[in-house]
Design a protein around this motif. Structure first.
Motif, PDB file in Angstrom:
ATOM      1  N   PRO A 175      28.090  19.939 -54.721  1.00 22.43           N
ATOM      2  CA  PRO A 175      28.376  18.950 -55.772  1.00 22.43           C
ATOM      3  C   PRO A 175      27.195  18.801 -56.733  1.00 22.43           C
ATOM      4  O   PRO A 175      26.036  18.789 -56.316  1.00 22.43           O
ATOM      5  CB  PRO A 175      28.611  17.660 -54.982  1.00 22.43           C
ATOM      6  N   TYR A 176      27.499  18.657 -58.029  1.00 20.91           N
ATOM      7  CA  TYR A 176      26.435  18.536 -59.030  1.00 20.91           C
ATOM      8  C   TYR A 176      26.936  17.787 -60.248  1.00 20.91           C
ATOM      9  O   TYR A 176      28.135  17.630 -60.455  1.00 20.91           O
ATOM     10  CB  TYR A 176      25.913  19.915 -59.437  1.00 20.91           C
ATOM     11  N   GLN A 177      25.993  17.343 -61.063  1.00 23.50           N
ATOM     12  CA  GLN A 177      26.280  16.733 -62.355  1.00 23.50           C
ATOM     13  C   GLN A 177      25.305  17.309 -63.372  1.00 23.50           C
ATOM     14  O   GLN A 177      24.171  17.663 -63.027  1.00 23.50           O
ATOM     15  CB  GLN A 177      26.119  15.212 -62.306  1.00 23.50           C
ATOM     16  N   VAL A 178      25.746  17.402 -64.619  1.00 20.49           N
ATOM     17  CA  VAL A 178      24.921  17.901 -65.718  1.00 20.49           C
ATOM     18  C   VAL A 178      24.710  16.770 -66.714  1.00 20.49           C
ATOM     19  O   VAL A 178      25.647  16.045 -67.060  1.00 20.49           O
ATOM     20  CB  VAL A 178      25.579  19.108 -66.412  1.00 20.49           C
ATOM     21  N   ILE A 179      23.483  16.611 -67.176  1.00 19.41           N
ATOM     22  CA  ILE A 179      23.163  15.617 -68.211  1.00 19.41           C
ATOM     23  C   ILE A 179      22.583  16.359 -69.408  1.00 19.41           C
ATOM     24  O   ILE A 179      21.479  16.899 -69.342  1.00 19.41           O
ATOM     25  CB  ILE A 179      22.140  14.584 -67.705  1.00 19.41           C
ATOM     26  N   THR A 180      23.329  16.400 -70.500  1.00 16.91           N
ATOM     27  CA  THR A 180      22.817  17.023 -71.719  1.00 16.91           C
ATOM     28  C   THR A 180      21.913  16.038 -72.453  1.00 16.91           C
ATOM     29  O   THR A 180      21.913  14.830 -72.181  1.00 16.91           O
ATOM     30  CB  THR A 180      23.958  17.449 -72.648  1.00 16.91           C
ATOM     31  N   ASP A 181      21.168  16.549 -73.401  1.00 16.69           N
ATOM     32  CA  ASP A 181      20.281  15.705 -74.193  1.00 16.69           C
ATOM     33  C   ASP A 181      21.075  14.624 -74.926  1.00 16.69           C
ATOM     34  O   ASP A 181      20.694  13.449 -74.946  1.00 16.69           O
ATOM     35  CB  ASP A 181      19.511  16.578 -75.183  1.00 16.69           C
ATOM     36  N   ARG A 182      22.211  14.990 -75.505  1.00 21.47           N
ATOM     37  CA  ARG A 182      23.029  14.020 -76.241  1.00 21.47           C
ATOM     38  C   ARG A 182      23.564  12.932 -75.312  1.00 21.47           C
ATOM     39  O   ARG A 182      23.539  11.742 -75.647  1.00 21.47           O
ATOM     40  CB  ARG A 182      24.188  14.737 -76.940  1.00 21.47           C
ATOM     41  N   ILE A 228      14.619  12.015 -63.933  1.00 14.80           N
ATOM     42  CA  ILE A 228      15.299  12.677 -65.058  1.00 14.80           C
ATOM     43  C   ILE A 228      14.337  12.872 -66.219  1.00 14.80           C
ATOM     44  O   ILE A 228      14.310  13.939 -66.856  1.00 14.80           O
ATOM     45  CB  ILE A 228      16.545  11.874 -65.475  1.00 14.80           C
ATOM     46  N   GLU A 229      13.521  11.880 -66.504  1.00  8.92           N
ATOM     47  CA  GLU A 229      12.544  12.023 -67.581  1.00  8.92           C
ATOM     48  C   GLU A 229      11.527  13.113 -67.251  1.00  8.92           C
ATOM     49  O   GLU A 229      11.092  13.858 -68.138  1.00  8.92           O
ATOM     50  CB  GLU A 229      11.831  10.687 -67.839  1.00  8.92           C
ATOM     51  N   ALA A 230      11.146  13.228 -65.980  1.00 14.85           N
ATOM     52  CA  ALA A 230      10.210  14.290 -65.583  1.00 14.85           C
ATOM     53  C   ALA A 230      10.840  15.663 -65.780  1.00 14.85           C
ATOM     54  O   ALA A 230      10.184  16.610 -66.238  1.00 14.85           O
ATOM     55  CB  ALA A 230       9.787  14.099 -64.131  1.00 14.85           C
ATOM     56  N   ALA A 231      12.113  15.800 -65.440  1.00  8.86           N
ATOM     57  CA  ALA A 231      12.803  17.078 -65.652  1.00  8.86           C
ATOM     58  C   ALA A 231      12.945  17.388 -67.129  1.00  8.86           C
ATOM     59  O   ALA A 231      12.822  18.549 -67.560  1.00  8.86           O
ATOM     60  CB  ALA A 231      14.175  17.041 -64.978  1.00  8.86           C
ATOM     61  N   ARG A 232      13.178  16.348 -67.945  1.00  5.78           N
ATOM     62  CA  ARG A 232      13.359  16.540 -69.385  1.00  5.78           C
ATOM     63  C   ARG A 232      12.076  16.976 -70.084  1.00  5.78           C
ATOM     64  O   ARG A 232      12.126  17.466 -71.208  1.00  5.78           O
ATOM     65  CB  ARG A 232      13.901  15.247 -70.014  1.00  5.78           C
ATOM     66  N   GLU A 233      10.944  16.823 -69.427  1.00  2.31           N
ATOM     67  CA  GLU A 233       9.706  17.349 -69.993  1.00  2.31           C
ATOM     68  C   GLU A 233       9.731  18.877 -70.027  1.00  2.31           C
ATOM     69  O   GLU A 233       8.999  19.506 -70.799  1.00  2.31           O
ATOM     70  CB  GLU A 233       8.508  16.861 -69.187  1.00  2.31           C
ATOM     71  N   HIS A 234      10.560  19.472 -69.190  1.00  2.00           N
ATOM     72  CA  HIS A 234      10.681  20.933 -69.140  1.00  2.00           C
ATOM     73  C   HIS A 234      11.925  21.432 -69.865  1.00  2.00           C
ATOM     74  O   HIS A 234      11.947  22.572 -70.358  1.00  2.00           O
ATOM     75  CB  HIS A 234      10.724  21.402 -67.688  1.00  2.00           C
ATOM     76  N   ASP A 235      12.979  20.609 -69.902  1.00  2.00           N
ATOM     77  CA  ASP A 235      14.248  21.045 -70.489  1.00  2.00           C
ATOM     78  C   ASP A 235      15.068  19.801 -70.838  1.00  2.00           C
ATOM     79  O   ASP A 235      15.229  18.919 -69.984  1.00  2.00           O
ATOM     80  CB  ASP A 235      15.025  21.902 -69.470  1.00  2.00           C
ATOM     81  N   PRO A 236      15.599  19.699 -72.067  1.00  2.00           N
ATOM     82  CA  PRO A 236      16.419  18.536 -72.411  1.00  2.00           C
ATOM     83  C   PRO A 236      17.728  18.464 -71.638  1.00  2.00           C
ATOM     84  O   PRO A 236      18.360  17.405 -71.591  1.00  2.00           O
ATOM     85  CB  PRO A 236      16.672  18.702 -73.915  1.00  2.00           C
ATOM     86  N   LYS A 237      18.149  19.578 -71.051  1.00  2.00           N
ATOM     87  CA  LYS A 237      19.350  19.562 -70.201  1.00  2.00           C
ATOM     88  C   LYS A 237      18.924  19.502 -68.744  1.00  2.00           C
ATOM     89  O   LYS A 237      18.065  20.271 -68.303  1.00  2.00           O
ATOM     90  CB  LYS A 237      20.238  20.779 -70.445  1.00  2.00           C
ATOM     91  N   VAL A 238      19.539  18.597 -67.989  1.00  2.00           N
ATOM     92  CA  VAL A 238      19.142  18.344 -66.603  1.00  2.00           C
ATOM     93  C   VAL A 238      20.343  18.552 -65.691  1.00  2.00           C
ATOM     94  O   VAL A 238      21.479  18.214 -66.054  1.00  2.00           O
ATOM     95  CB  VAL A 238      18.607  16.902 -66.461  1.00  2.00           C
ATOM     96  N   VAL A 239      20.096  19.110 -64.509  1.00  2.00           N
ATOM     97  CA  VAL A 239      21.121  19.254 -63.479  1.00  2.00           C
ATOM     98  C   VAL A 239      20.728  18.399 -62.281  1.00  2.00           C
ATOM     99  O   VAL A 239      19.576  18.440 -61.837  1.00  2.00           O
ATOM    100  CB  VAL A 239      21.279  20.726 -63.054  1.00  2.00           C
ATOM    101  N   ALA A 240      21.682  17.633 -61.780  1.00  2.00           N
ATOM    102  CA  ALA A 240      21.487  16.847 -60.557  1.00  2.00           C
ATOM    103  C   ALA A 240      22.340  17.468 -59.459  1.00  2.00           C
ATOM    104  O   ALA A 240      23.542  17.678 -59.656  1.00  2.00           O
ATOM    105  CB  ALA A 240      21.884  15.396 -60.787  1.00  2.00           C
ATOM    106  N   GLU A 241      21.715  17.759 -58.327  1.00  2.00           N
ATOM    107  CA  GLU A 241      22.423  18.405 -57.223  1.00  2.00           C
ATOM    108  C   GLU A 241      22.374  17.523 -55.982  1.00  2.00           C
ATOM    109  O   GLU A 241      21.305  17.015 -55.610  1.00  2.00           O
ATOM    110  CB  GLU A 241      21.790  19.762 -56.900  1.00  2.00           C
ATOM    111  N   ALA A 242      23.525  17.352 -55.354  1.00  2.00           N
ATOM    112  CA  ALA A 242      23.565  16.596 -54.114  1.00  2.00           C
ATOM    113  C   ALA A 242      22.755  17.317 -53.052  1.00  2.00           C
ATOM    114  O   ALA A 242      22.792  18.557 -52.959  1.00  2.00           O
ATOM    115  CB  ALA A 242      25.016  16.431 -53.648  1.00  2.00           C
ATOM    116  N   GLY A 243      22.013  16.557 -52.262  1.00  2.00           N
ATOM    117  CA  GLY A 243      21.287  17.165 -51.161  1.00  2.00           C
ATOM    118  C   GLY A 243      22.247  17.760 -50.145  1.00  2.00           C
ATOM    119  O   GLY A 243      23.273  17.160 -49.818  1.00  2.00           O
ATOM    120  N   ILE A 244      21.938  18.962 -49.668  1.00  2.00           N
ATOM    121  CA  ILE A 244      22.794  19.647 -48.698  1.00  2.00           C
ATOM    122  C   ILE A 244      21.995  19.874 -47.425  1.00  2.00           C
ATOM    123  O   ILE A 244      20.912  20.483 -47.463  1.00  2.00           O
ATOM    124  CB  ILE A 244      23.303  20.992 -49.255  1.00  2.00           C
ATOM    125  N   ALA A 245      22.512  19.382 -46.316  1.00  2.00           N
ATOM    126  CA  ALA A 245      21.858  19.616 -45.025  1.00  2.00           C
ATOM    127  C   ALA A 245      22.130  21.055 -44.604  1.00  2.00           C
ATOM    128  O   ALA A 245      23.282  21.474 -44.515  1.00  2.00           O
ATOM    129  CB  ALA A 245      22.396  18.642 -43.981  1.00  2.00           C
TER     130      ALA A 245
END
Length: 384
Positions: A175-182, A228-245
Motif C-alpha cells: 500500500p502507498y500514497q503519492v503526494i505531488t507538489d501541487r 514530508i518536508e524532509a523528503a521534499r528537499e530532495h524531490d517535490p513529489k513524495v511517496v508514502a509507503e506502508a511499513g511491511i513486516a
C-alpha cells in the motif's frame, strides 16, 4: 561461471585497438559521493590491459572534467565523502557522424580531441544520471552505454510510476500514497490524511531519489509533516509507503545475451543489526560498516528462491531494462513476496550487494564488468 568469447569484439574499435571506455561518475544529485565510491570500485577492478579507460567526473554544477584514475581518491578511505571538483578543462561529447569523440576545452583555446570513444560506463545515481536524462544524452550522441535505456531508467527512478508498471503486470506492491507538489501546496491536510490512512509505521520517501536519501520512518501522525518536508528537499513529489513486516530480499539481474532471457543471481538478504538504525538508511549502507549483515544466498526454501528469481526477471522485463538492475522484495511471514523497487544502476563497489550476489552466483567482479561492457557494445543505440 565463464562467459564465452565476445563475438565481434575486434570490430568495436578500428584497428583492433582496445575498446575505449569512459567511466563517468559524480553528477548533480544528492548521491554524488555514492557515485564516486562506486567509480572507485570499478576503476580499481576494470582490466586496463583489455580496455583503454578514460575517467570523467561530473561536478555538482553539471560540468564535465577529466579526473584522476586513482581509485583511492574516490573511495571512503580518507574518512570523508569524495567529491568531483569543477576543473579548468571541460569535457564534452562530439558526434560527427563517424563515431563519437571526447573534446576538451580550456579557457579561450580551441577544443582538442581525446579521440573516439566506444562505450560509456555511467556510474551515476539519482536524478540527472540514473533517471533517463543522461541516457537520452548518450542516445543523441550515438554512443553505446552500460545499463537500461531512457524509459526504463526514468520508470526505475520514479517510485510512483515504478509501482504503476509493476501492478500492471501482476506483481504484488505494498500500500502507498503519492503526494505531488501541487497537492501538498493546495491542501496539505488532505495529503496528511491520505498518508495516515496507511497506518503506522509509514516510510516517507522522495519519489525520485536513491541511497535512502531523504527517507524517514514515521511511527505516528505527529511526525508526518516534518518527514514530508524532509523528503521534499530532495524531490517535490513524495511517496508514502506502508511499513511491511518481512525480510528484505534482493536479486541481481543481468541482461541475457542476444534474445536470451534475463539472468538472475542467487537471492541475498539484508538484516539491519540492533543499534542506531531503524532501517537500511544512508549511514547503514555507506558509513557504518557494522550496521547491516549481508548474506547470500539467503536462507530461503528452494521454492521461494526460485519464485523470487522469476519475479525479479519479470520486474526487469516490465520496465524494459537492459544491462543490469537490482530488484528488492519483502518476504512476509505468511510467505508473500512483495516487490519494493528496482534499482537500474545499483551500487557497484566490490562490497555492494549487486556484485556480491553475482560473485556468490559464480561471476567475479572483474568478469561482471567485462560482461556489462560487452552487452553495451552488442546493442545499438536508438530504437531497439
Amino acid at each position: 561461471m565463464t562467459f564465452p568469447p565476445s563475438p565481434g569484439q575486434q570490430s568495436w574499435n578500428p584497428g583492433n585497438s582496445r575498446p575505449r571506455v569512459v567511466v563517468l561518475f559524480g553528477g548533480r544529485s544528492s548521491e554524488h559521493s555514492v557515485s564516486c565510491v562506486t567509480a572507485a570500485g570499478v576503476l580499481g577492478a576494470i582490466d586496463k590491459g583489455k580496455y583503454d579507460v578514460v575517467p570523467v567526473g561530473i561536478a555538482r554544477d553539471g560540468s564535465w572534467t577529466l579526473v584522476d584514475e586513482d581509485p583511492a581518491q574516490w573511495s571512503l578511505a580518507s574518512g570523508s565523502l569524495p567529491e568531483v571538483a569543477a576543473g579548468t578543462e571541460q569535457v564534452m561529447l562530439a558526434n560527427h557522424g563517424r563515431g563519437t569523440e571526447l573534446l576538451v576545452t580550456s579557457g579561450g583555446q580551441a577544443p582538442r580531441s581525446l579521440g573516439r570513444i566506444d562505450v560509456v560506463l555511467p556510474l551515476l545515481h539519482g536524478p540527472f544520471g540514473e533517471d533517463g536524462t543522461l541516457q537520452g544524452l548518450l542516445e543523441l550522441a550515438d554512443v553505446p552505454y552500460v545499463g537500461p535505456g531512457v524509459l526504463a531508467s526514468a520508470v526505475g527512478m520514479d517510485k510512483h510510476y515504478m509501482k504503476v508498471v509493476f501492478e500492471s503486470v501482476g506483481l504484488k506492491v505494498g500500500p502507498y500514497q503519492v503526494i505531488t507538489d501541487r497537492q501538498w501546496q493546495q491542501d496539505a491536510g488532505a495529503a496528511l490524511d491520505r498518508v495516515a490512512s496507511l497506518g503506522f509505521p509509514v516510510f516517507i520517501k522522495p519519489a525520485r531519489a536513491g541511497s535512502s536519501m531523504g527517507i524517514t520512518k514515521v511511527t505516528d501522525r505527529s511526525g508526518l509533516r516534518a518527514a514530508i518536508e524532509a523528503a521534499r528537499e530532495h524531490d517535490p513529489k513524495v511517496v508514502a509507503e506502508a511499513g511491511i513486516a518481512g525480510r528484505e530480499i534482493e536479486v541481481a539481474v543481468l541482461q541475457g545475451r542476444g534474445i536470451e532471457e534475463p539472468r538472475t543471481s542467487l537471492p541475498g538478504e539484508i538484516a539491519v543489526q540492533p543499534g542506531d538504525h531503524d532501517f537500511y538508511d544512508f549511514e547503514a549502507k555507506y558509513v557504518d560498516g557494522a550496521a547491516a549483515a549481508l548474506s547470500c544466498p539467503a536462507d530461503l526454501p528452494a521454492e521461494v528462491t526460485e519464485r523470487v528469481r522469476a519475479l525479479a526477471a519479470a520486474a526487469f522485463d516490465a520496465v524494459g531494462a537492459e544491462g543490469l538492475s537490482r530488484v528488492d522484495f519483502f518476504y512476509t511471514p505468511d510467505g508473500e513476496l512483495v516487490i519494493n523497487e528496482i534499482n537500474t544502476m545499483p551500487g557497484f563497489t566490490p562490497i555492494s550487494m549487486y556484485p556480491q550476489m553475482w560473485a556468490k552466483s559464480g561471476i567475479p567482479y572483474t568478469e561482471l564488468i567485462d560482461e556489462l561492457i560487452y552487452l553495451a557494445l552488442s546493442r545499438r543505440t536508438g530504437l531497439r
